[in-house]
Design a protein around this motif. Structure first.
Motif, short mmCIF file in Angstrom:
data_model
loop_
_atom_site.label_atom_id
_atom_site.label_comp_id
_atom_site.label_asym_id
_atom_site.label_seq_id
_atom_site.Cartn_x
_atom_site.Cartn_y
_atom_site.Cartn_z
N VAL A 1 33.73 43.07 34.08
CA VAL A 1 33.33 42.31 35.26
C VAL A 1 34.59 41.89 36.01
CG1 VAL A 1 32.41 40.08 36.03
CG2 VAL A 1 31.14 41.42 34.37
N ILE A 2 34.54 42.09 37.33
CA ILE A 2 35.57 41.53 38.20
C ILE A 2 34.88 40.44 39.00
CG2 ILE A 2 37.22 41.96 40.04
CD1 ILE A 2 37.25 44.91 39.16
N ALA A 3 35.42 39.23 38.95
CA ALA A 3 34.74 38.09 39.57
C ALA A 3 35.73 37.25 40.36
CB ALA A 3 34.06 37.23 38.51
N ASN A 4 35.23 36.60 41.38
CA ASN A 4 36.00 35.61 42.12
C ASN A 4 35.50 34.22 41.75
OD1 ASN A 4 38.06 36.66 44.13
ND2 ASN A 4 36.36 38.04 44.49
N TYR A 5 34.30 33.88 42.22
CA TYR A 5 33.79 32.52 42.05
C TYR A 5 32.46 32.47 41.30
CZ TYR A 5 37.37 31.91 45.56
OH TYR A 5 38.57 31.94 46.24
N ALA A 6 31.86 33.60 41.01
CA ALA A 6 30.60 33.60 40.28
C ALA A 6 30.82 33.00 38.90
CB ALA A 6 30.06 35.03 40.16
N PRO A 7 29.97 32.07 38.46
CA PRO A 7 30.17 31.43 37.15
C PRO A 7 29.90 32.39 36.00
CG PRO A 7 28.12 30.67 38.16
CD PRO A 7 28.80 31.54 39.17
N LEU A 8 30.82 32.43 35.06
CA LEU A 8 30.68 33.25 33.86
C LEU A 8 30.61 32.30 32.68
CD1 LEU A 8 33.17 36.02 34.94
CD2 LEU A 8 30.69 36.12 34.97
N ARG B 1 33.14 43.55 27.70
CA ARG B 1 34.37 43.50 26.91
C ARG B 1 35.50 42.76 27.62
NH1 ARG B 1 31.56 43.80 23.61
NH2 ARG B 1 30.88 45.52 22.35
N ILE B 2 35.51 42.79 28.95
CA ILE B 2 36.62 42.17 29.68
C ILE B 2 36.14 41.62 31.01
CG2 ILE B 2 37.32 44.38 30.71
CD1 ILE B 2 40.26 43.32 30.54
N VAL B 3 36.74 40.49 31.41
CA VAL B 3 36.52 39.89 32.72
C VAL B 3 37.88 39.80 33.40
CG1 VAL B 3 35.84 37.82 33.97
CG2 VAL B 3 34.50 38.57 32.00
N SER B 4 37.95 40.28 34.61
CA SER B 4 39.21 40.25 35.36
C SER B 4 39.01 39.46 36.64
CB SER B 4 39.66 41.67 35.68
OG SER B 4 40.89 41.65 36.37
N LEU B 5 39.99 38.63 36.96
CA LEU B 5 39.94 37.85 38.19
C LEU B 5 41.14 38.22 39.06
CD1 LEU B 5 39.23 35.64 35.65
CD2 LEU B 5 38.22 34.63 37.65
N PRO B 6 40.92 38.57 40.33
CA PRO B 6 42.03 38.92 41.20
C PRO B 6 42.71 37.69 41.79
CG PRO B 6 39.97 39.23 42.35
CD PRO B 6 39.63 38.77 40.97
N MET B 7 42.96 36.70 40.96
CA MET B 7 43.52 35.42 41.40
C MET B 7 44.17 34.72 40.21
SD MET B 7 40.06 33.10 41.58
CE MET B 7 39.13 34.22 42.61
N VAL B 8 44.74 33.55 40.48
CA VAL B 8 45.38 32.77 39.43
C VAL B 8 44.34 32.05 38.57
CG1 VAL B 8 46.97 30.88 38.93
CG2 VAL B 8 47.44 32.43 40.83
N GLY B 9 43.44 31.32 39.24
CA GLY B 9 42.53 30.41 38.55
C GLY B 9 41.45 31.10 37.73
N ALA C 1 34.63 33.20 21.96
CA ALA C 1 33.65 33.30 20.87
C ALA C 1 32.92 34.65 20.88
CB ALA C 1 32.63 32.16 20.99
N HIS C 2 32.81 35.26 22.07
CA HIS C 2 32.12 36.55 22.19
C HIS C 2 33.10 37.72 22.20
CE1 HIS C 2 28.71 33.99 23.24
NE2 HIS C 2 27.96 35.04 22.94
N GLY C 3 34.39 37.45 21.96
CA GLY C 3 35.38 38.52 21.89
C GLY C 3 35.66 39.19 23.23
N ILE C 4 35.53 38.43 24.30
CA ILE C 4 35.72 38.99 25.64
C ILE C 4 37.11 38.62 26.14
CG2 ILE C 4 34.90 38.91 28.03
CD1 ILE C 4 32.09 38.32 26.80
N TRP C 5 37.85 39.62 26.58
CA TRP C 5 39.18 39.40 27.13
C TRP C 5 39.05 38.86 28.54
CZ3 TRP C 5 44.10 42.17 25.72
CH2 TRP C 5 44.12 42.52 24.35
N ILE C 6 39.97 37.95 28.89
CA ILE C 6 40.04 37.40 30.24
C ILE C 6 41.40 37.77 30.82
CG2 ILE C 6 39.91 35.35 31.69
CD1 ILE C 6 37.31 35.98 30.19
N ALA C 7 41.39 38.38 32.00
CA ALA C 7 42.64 38.75 32.66
C ALA C 7 42.66 38.13 34.05
CB ALA C 7 42.75 40.28 32.76
N ASN C 8 43.82 37.66 34.46
CA ASN C 8 43.98 37.13 35.82
C ASN C 8 45.31 37.63 36.39
OD1 ASN C 8 45.70 35.57 34.28
ND2 ASN C 8 45.29 33.69 35.41
N VAL C 9 45.65 37.18 37.58
CA VAL C 9 46.89 37.60 38.24
C VAL C 9 47.72 36.33 38.48
CG1 VAL C 9 47.90 38.85 40.17
CG2 VAL C 9 45.62 39.47 39.35
#
Length: 200
Positions: free
Chosen positions: A50-57, A69-77, A88-96
């Motif tokens: 998932v690539i998300a900006n403001y949608a709540p995850l 498996r992974i959530v990426s945000l094209p921002m800092v926050g 807890a669900h083993g999901i990677w979080i990536a940001n910039v």
């Protein structure tokens, strides 16, 4: 891999779709864009990313999407993400981490300089068909003024660097930056009250 782009602010996602396709991935773009956790679950399908900006995850999203498996945000926050639930669900979080640092810092310094030189007021007067160089009051030379930075992280430091050539002094306040890490281009102010009450 299927990628869901939950929400976006740019006019379209043509570039993003092209980049993902070239990497062997497919992009799902919901219409309308996701605004709630329920929207994300409904739009996700078999998405593994998932690539998300403001949608709540949220926890509910992660629980409902076992293939994710992974959530990426094209921002800092990462404010819209429940990080504990993701872990807890083993999901990677990536940001910039450096996203928009230069853009925001330079823009802040440019806005301050434009106000000092009355540019918005001159612009308004010209658009209304008038011009009087004295109409906005006395202009002050930036070199006689102090540029203040409240918060000296990456963006604050960039704003200070952009403002330094035009302003006489650059001061800053940030209680979270240790003395050893304090940026040399900013004169440190000891407390917030003295920062806010300092004469220009």
């Amino acid at each position: 891999m299927q990628v869901l782009f939950t929400d976006y602010v740019q006019p379209d996602l043509d570039l993003e779709a092209q980049l993902l396709r070239s990497a062997g991935m497919s992009l799902r773009i919901p219409d309308p864009q996701c605004r709630t956790a329920e929207d994300v679950v409904r739009a996700a399908g078999e998405a593994e990313a998932v690539i998300a900006n403001y949608a709540p995850l949220t926890l509910e999203v992660f629980a409902a999407l076992p293939r994710l498996r992974i959530v990426s945000l094209p921002m800092v926050g990462v404010d819209a993400i429940d990080l504990e639930a993701a872990r807890a669900h083993g999901i990677w979080i990536a940001n910039v981490p450096d996203a928009w640092v230069a853009e925001v810092g330079i823009h802040a310094a440019a806005m301050a300089l434009s106000l000092v030189r009355h540019l918005p007021f001159y612009d308004r007067a010209v658009r209304q068909g008038g011009w009087n160089h004295a109409a906005t009051g006395v202009l002050r030379r930036p070199t006689s003024l102090t540029f203040g930075v409240l918060g000296c992280g990456r963006i604050g430091r960039m704003a200070a660097r952009a403002a330094a050539p035009s302003f006489g002094r650059v001061i800053g306040y940030d209680p979270f930056v240790e003395e050893v890490d304090w940026p040399g281009e900013i004169e440190r102010v000891a407390d917030r009250r003295s920062f806010l009450n300092r004469p220009m």
